[in-house]
Design a protein around this motif. Structure first.
Motif, PDB file in Angstrom:
ATOM      1  N   HIS A  52     -16.948 -15.899 -15.280  1.00  0.00           N
ATOM      2  CA  HIS A  52     -16.406 -15.738 -16.631  1.00  0.00           C
ATOM      3  C   HIS A  52     -17.486 -15.562 -17.688  1.00  0.00           C
ATOM      4  CE1 HIS A  52     -12.154 -16.813 -15.624  1.00  0.00           C
ATOM      5  NE2 HIS A  52     -12.801 -17.126 -14.510  1.00  0.00           N
ATOM      6  N   TYR A  53     -18.610 -16.274 -17.533  1.00  0.00           N
ATOM      7  CA  TYR A  53     -19.600 -16.285 -18.627  1.00  0.00           C
ATOM      8  C   TYR A  53     -20.977 -15.755 -18.247  1.00  0.00           C
ATOM      9  CZ  TYR A  53     -15.883 -19.319 -20.290  1.00  0.00           C
ATOM     10  OH  TYR A  53     -14.660 -19.817 -20.638  1.00  0.00           O
ATOM     11  N   GLY A  54     -21.193 -15.474 -16.959  1.00  0.00           N
ATOM     12  CA  GLY A  54     -22.430 -14.792 -16.552  1.00  0.00           C
ATOM     13  C   GLY A  54     -23.659 -15.657 -16.438  1.00  0.00           C
ATOM     14  N   LEU A  55     -23.502 -16.978 -16.586  1.00  0.00           N
ATOM     15  CA  LEU A  55     -24.674 -17.854 -16.462  1.00  0.00           C
ATOM     16  C   LEU A  55     -24.875 -18.210 -14.991  1.00  0.00           C
ATOM     17  CD1 LEU A  55     -26.608 -19.149 -18.663  1.00  0.00           C
ATOM     18  CD2 LEU A  55     -25.555 -21.287 -18.009  1.00  0.00           C
ATOM     19  N   GLY A  56     -25.803 -17.514 -14.395  1.00  0.00           N
ATOM     20  CA  GLY A  56     -26.122 -17.719 -12.987  1.00  0.00           C
ATOM     21  C   GLY A  56     -27.427 -16.992 -12.727  1.00  0.00           C
ATOM     22  N   VAL A  57     -28.061 -17.267 -11.600  1.00  0.00           N
ATOM     23  CA  VAL A  57     -29.338 -16.615 -11.298  1.00  0.00           C
ATOM     24  C   VAL A  57     -29.331 -16.145  -9.850  1.00  0.00           C
ATOM     25  CG1 VAL A  57     -30.617 -17.943 -13.015  1.00  0.00           C
ATOM     26  CG2 VAL A  57     -30.483 -18.815 -10.681  1.00  0.00           C
ATOM     27  N   PHE A  58     -30.095 -15.115  -9.580  1.00  0.00           N
ATOM     28  CA  PHE A  58     -30.120 -14.602  -8.210  1.00  0.00           C
ATOM     29  C   PHE A  58     -31.466 -13.994  -7.888  1.00  0.00           C
ATOM     30  CE2 PHE A  58     -29.530  -9.927  -8.771  1.00  0.00           C
ATOM     31  CZ  PHE A  58     -29.231  -9.875 -10.118  1.00  0.00           C
ATOM     32  N   GLU A  59     -31.608 -13.565  -6.640  1.00  0.00           N
ATOM     33  CA  GLU A  59     -32.825 -12.884  -6.190  1.00  0.00           C
ATOM     34  C   GLU A  59     -32.442 -11.709  -5.310  1.00  0.00           C
ATOM     35  OE1 GLU A  59     -36.061 -12.601  -6.505  1.00  0.00           O
ATOM     36  OE2 GLU A  59     -35.913 -13.955  -8.197  1.00  0.00           O
ATOM     37  N   GLY A  60     -33.367 -10.812  -5.139  1.00  0.00           N
ATOM     38  CA  GLY A  60     -33.238  -9.712  -4.192  1.00  0.00           C
ATOM     39  C   GLY A  60     -34.533  -9.679  -3.402  1.00  0.00           C
ATOM     40  N   ILE A  61     -34.423  -9.814  -2.086  1.00  0.00           N
ATOM     41  CA  ILE A  61     -35.600  -9.945  -1.231  1.00  0.00           C
ATOM     42  C   ILE A  61     -35.420  -8.953  -0.078  1.00  0.00           C
ATOM     43  CG2 ILE A  61     -36.988 -11.608   0.117  1.00  0.00           C
ATOM     44  CD1 ILE A  61     -35.482 -13.891  -1.289  1.00  0.00           C
ATOM     45  N   ARG A  62     -36.508  -8.427   0.442  1.00  0.00           N
ATOM     46  CA  ARG A  62     -36.379  -7.573   1.627  1.00  0.00           C
ATOM     47  C   ARG A  62     -37.048  -8.197   2.831  1.00  0.00           C
ATOM     48  NH1 ARG A  62     -34.613  -2.028   1.880  1.00  0.00           N
ATOM     49  NH2 ARG A  62     -34.387  -1.096  -0.186  1.00  0.00           N
ATOM     50  N   VAL A  63     -36.457  -7.902   3.984  1.00  0.00           N
ATOM     51  CA  VAL A  63     -37.078  -8.270   5.251  1.00  0.00           C
ATOM     52  C   VAL A  63     -37.358  -6.955   5.971  1.00  0.00           C
ATOM     53  CG1 VAL A  63     -34.765  -8.784   6.200  1.00  0.00           C
ATOM     54  CG2 VAL A  63     -36.792  -9.543   7.423  1.00  0.00           C
ATOM     55  N   TYR A  73     -22.460 -21.523 -11.250  1.00  0.00           N
ATOM     56  CA  TYR A  73     -21.601 -22.656 -11.569  1.00  0.00           C
ATOM     57  C   TYR A  73     -20.224 -22.423 -10.945  1.00  0.00           C
ATOM     58  CZ  TYR A  73     -24.931 -24.541 -14.968  1.00  0.00           C
ATOM     59  OH  TYR A  73     -26.029 -25.093 -15.553  1.00  0.00           O
ATOM     60  N   GLY A  74     -19.632 -23.478 -10.412  1.00  0.00           N
ATOM     61  CA  GLY A  74     -18.369 -23.365  -9.694  1.00  0.00           C
ATOM     62  C   GLY A  74     -17.150 -23.446 -10.593  1.00  0.00           C
ATOM     63  N   ALA A  75     -16.014 -23.699  -9.971  1.00  0.00           N
ATOM     64  CA  ALA A  75     -14.721 -23.747 -10.671  1.00  0.00           C
ATOM     65  C   ALA A  75     -14.344 -25.188 -11.010  1.00  0.00           C
ATOM     66  CB  ALA A  75     -13.662 -23.082  -9.801  1.00  0.00           C
ATOM     67  N   GLU A  76     -15.354 -26.047 -11.194  1.00  0.00           N
ATOM     68  CA  GLU A  76     -15.060 -27.456 -11.511  1.00  0.00           C
ATOM     69  C   GLU A  76     -14.475 -27.599 -12.914  1.00  0.00           C
ATOM     70  OE1 GLU A  76     -18.138 -26.361 -10.587  1.00  0.00           O
ATOM     71  OE2 GLU A  76     -18.091 -26.941  -8.470  1.00  0.00           O
ATOM     72  N   GLY A  77     -14.754 -26.595 -13.768  1.00  0.00           N
ATOM     73  CA  GLY A  77     -14.248 -26.641 -15.138  1.00  0.00           C
ATOM     74  C   GLY A  77     -14.388 -25.266 -15.744  1.00  0.00           C
ATOM     75  N   LEU A  78     -13.690 -25.030 -16.871  1.00  0.00           N
ATOM     76  CA  LEU A  78     -13.849 -23.733 -17.541  1.00  0.00           C
ATOM     77  C   LEU A  78     -14.094 -23.971 -19.020  1.00  0.00           C
ATOM     78  CD1 LEU A  78     -13.869 -20.887 -16.235  1.00  0.00           C
ATOM     79  CD2 LEU A  78     -11.713 -20.484 -17.374  1.00  0.00           C
ATOM     80  N   GLY A  79     -14.526 -22.938 -19.702  1.00  0.00           N
ATOM     81  CA  GLY A  79     -14.867 -23.078 -21.117  1.00  0.00           C
ATOM     82  C   GLY A  79     -16.368 -23.304 -21.243  1.00  0.00           C
ATOM     83  N   LEU A  80     -16.899 -22.905 -22.385  1.00  0.00           N
ATOM     84  CA  LEU A  80     -18.348 -23.015 -22.590  1.00  0.00           C
ATOM     85  C   LEU A  80     -18.801 -24.471 -22.584  1.00  0.00           C
ATOM     86  CD1 LEU A  80     -19.013 -20.359 -25.390  1.00  0.00           C
ATOM     87  CD2 LEU A  80     -18.932 -20.062 -22.922  1.00  0.00           C
ATOM     88  N   ARG A  81     -17.903 -25.366 -22.926  1.00  0.00           N
ATOM     89  CA  ARG A  81     -18.268 -26.778 -23.035  1.00  0.00           C
ATOM     90  C   ARG A  81     -18.088 -27.564 -21.747  1.00  0.00           C
ATOM     91  NH1 ARG A  81     -18.320 -28.701 -28.461  1.00  0.00           N
ATOM     92  NH2 ARG A  81     -18.184 -26.900 -29.806  1.00  0.00           N
TER      93      ARG A  81
END
Ligand code: PMP
Length: 305
Positions: free
Chosen positions: A30-41, A102-110
């Motif tokens: 919903h809000y886009g706050l997450g982080v990721f990587e792209g790695i090659r093998v 972040y999971g579905a434990e709660g919604l909303g910015l707060r």
């Protein structure tokens, strides 16, 4: 991609590929706050080797730290899980995607009861822009969308939400018949591609934009090191789009894009309109390096078997 055999590391366990699901109320969705990587093998003559795993994991942890996301695992656990993903899926080569959300434990910015979840997937994958692109170079369009301002998005993070800007630029470039976008920063200077760092060659020297709004690419760091070792002067400076028009050569770097020559920007041919000698040399050194065909930098390869 979701419907296939294999396993995905998800919150500490290997789960069947098709069962690695999330709820529709997943906060990051919903809000886009997450982080990721792209790695090659890559395939080497000693079996598959993950390229610069520790550096990618370090950037993942830095990204999470910048966004204030508490990581539920330590670096050693994530490194070991990444190796296990490659091994358990029987990959000889491919792409690895760790993501923290972040999971579905709660919604909303707060929402204050959120948990950080971590998944790592790995699958077979060829050249991001196609073999033609690697061999003959690509046509690029300067985006009408400006790259992030350093105080609007956190540019040292590989954050989920940061990619809205990349997608807008790339969709525009593709709709206009180009292969990739070149984004300019808020001051109008060259920043990077939608998912790549950019380099120029001019008068035998190699130039790349200083890191302000561009991601601190691990391929960028690799190519700078390899180019210097090959005797080139590599200069980080502000670059204008017209400097690209008159460059002798230009290329993109990225885990996905590897070293991709740029043969045209905005309808202007760059150099001879085909991959130049410096680009081809760096491409060949890079591919030899990632495939373990050089003796230098063994610390960059994590062998899986
Ligand atoms: N810039 C952006 C916006 C990217 O998404 C990527 C790919 N991660 C890069 C640059 C290149 O980074 P790296 O070489 O670490 O893959």
């Amino acid at each position: 991609l979701a419907e296939r055999d294999g396993v995905i590391w998800f919150d500490g366990e290997m789960v069947p590929w098709r069962e690695a699901r999330v709820h529709v109320l997943t906060h990051t969705l919903h809000y886009g706050l997450g982080v990721f990587e792209g790695i090659r093998v890559y395939a080497t003559d000693r079996g598959p080797a993950i390229f610069r795993l520790r550096e990618h994991t370090e950037r993942l942890f830095n990204s999470a730290h910048i966004l204030g996301m508490p990581m539920p695992y330590d670096r050693d656990t994530i490194n070991a899980a990444t190796i296990e993903c490659v091994r358990a899926n029987g990959l000889e080569s491919g792409y690895i995607r760790p993501i923290c959300f972040y999971g579905a434990e709660g919604l909303g910015l707060r929402a204050d009861n959120l948990r950080v979840h971590v998944a790592i997937a790995a699958w077979s994958w060829g050249a991001y822009l196609g073999d033609e692109a690697i061999r003959h170079g690509i046509r690029v369009k300067t985006a009408s969308f400006t790259r992030h301002h350093v105080n609007i998005a956190m540019c040292r993070t590989k954050a989920v939400g940061n990619y809205i800007n990349s997608m807008l630029a790339l969709q525009e470039a593709i709709a206009c018949g180009y292969d990739e976008a070149l984004l300019l920063d808020v001051d109008g200077f060259v920043a990077e591609g939608s998912g790549e760092n950019v380099f120029l060659v001019h008068g035998g020297r190699i130039y790349t934009p200083e890191l302000t709004s561009a991601l601190n690419g691990i391929t960028r760091q690799t190519v700078i090191t390899l180019a210097r070792e090959a005797g080139y002067e590599v200069i980080e400076k502000r670059i204008t789009r017209d400097e690209v028009y008159i460059a002798d050569e230009a290329f993109f770097t990225g885990t996905a894009a590897e070293v991709t020559p740029i043969r045209e920007l905005d309808g202007r041919t760059i150099g001879e309109g085909r991959p130049g000698p410096v680009t081809r040399q760096l491409q060949s050194i890079y591919f030899d390096q990632v495939h373990g065909r050089r003796n230098t930098h063994p610390e960059w390869l994590t062998h899986v078997r």
